[in-house]
Enzyme design. Sequence first.
Site, mmCIF file in Angstrom:
data_model
loop_
_atom_site.group_PDB
_atom_site.id
_atom_site.type_symbol
_atom_site.label_atom_id
_atom_site.label_comp_id
_atom_site.label_asym_id
_atom_site.label_seq_id
_atom_site.Cartn_x
_atom_site.Cartn_y
_atom_site.Cartn_z
ATOM 1 N N HIS A 138 0.733 -1.186 0.061
ATOM 2 C CA HIS A 138 0.127 -0.048 -0.053
ATOM 3 C C HIS A 138 0.896 1.382 -0.110
ATOM 4 C CE1 HIS A 138 -0.342 0.086 4.792
ATOM 5 N NE2 HIS A 138 0.278 1.220 4.222
ATOM 6 N N GLU A 143 -5.150 0.482 0.045
ATOM 7 C CA GLU A 143 -5.111 -0.882 0.486
ATOM 8 C C GLU A 143 -5.101 -1.712 -0.871
ATOM 9 O OE1 GLU A 143 -3.691 -1.527 2.977
ATOM 10 O OE2 GLU A 143 -4.956 -1.054 4.870
#
Length: 254
Positions: A138, A143
């Site tokens: 990330h 994410e």
Amino acid sequence: MRIYKAKDYNDLSRKAANILSAQIIMKPDAVLGLATGSSPIGIYKQLIEWYQKGDLDFSETTAVNLDEYVGLKKDDPNSYAFFMKTNLFDHINIDRNKTFIPDGMENDAERECVRYNGIIKACGGIDMQLLGIGCNGHIGFNEPGTSFDKETHLVTLSQNTIDANARFFDSISVVPKHAYSMGIKSIMQARRIVLVASGENKANALYESICGPITPQVPASILQLHNNVTVVADSDALSEILKHHEIGSGGHLI
Ligand code: GLP
């Protein structure tokens, strides 16, 4: 993409701080995109030292941070606002009216994201964006699986990130589950990007990001498409890449 191999964390910090300071010297009113986490702490220490020696002046510089936990007040020691204050802003002559971090206490996510995107635009965009990288690839708090076309947005943190960041909190149960983060689109609009990575736990993420396919499953892999990215990493973080490639003196993969 240029990749600089640093001897160790101190060397990494000095090399990356040199790049940031060059940006500030060449454009005193630069807009810096700043990052939190363990990785940039040494860079900030170095910038503070150079400021104290009189070599750097932040009076015209703007700082726009990547992300903030939802639900933490600015004075919470785990908030990124507190991190920036104690690790950098309190020690340099930056105008605090020119430092920006998403407001983790704003419950209206849409409003906060629109406000933050407006700040980035009003600053004229980011000249140099500093990035760390999560063990899952990330960047900011984008994410795996996040679409590449997002600007600032509300993120539900992955369990991997919650586990990784629990070391800063009293217990894992108090780690926030959400954050506001600049999106990949915002990051990719920065004119220059400097990504730093230290330690073996980053080796896979760095390898997949630089040498693997470009996929939302590895958010940092999008950086392969940016035309001005500099990676500064220590040999542990580069270990997977170095198994497959050499890095030439110009910082390019061979
Ligand atoms: C957090 C931050 C990221 C940072 C990452 C890695 O999740 N939101 O911006 O890059 O952690 O942190 P560290 O440098 O501590 O490994």
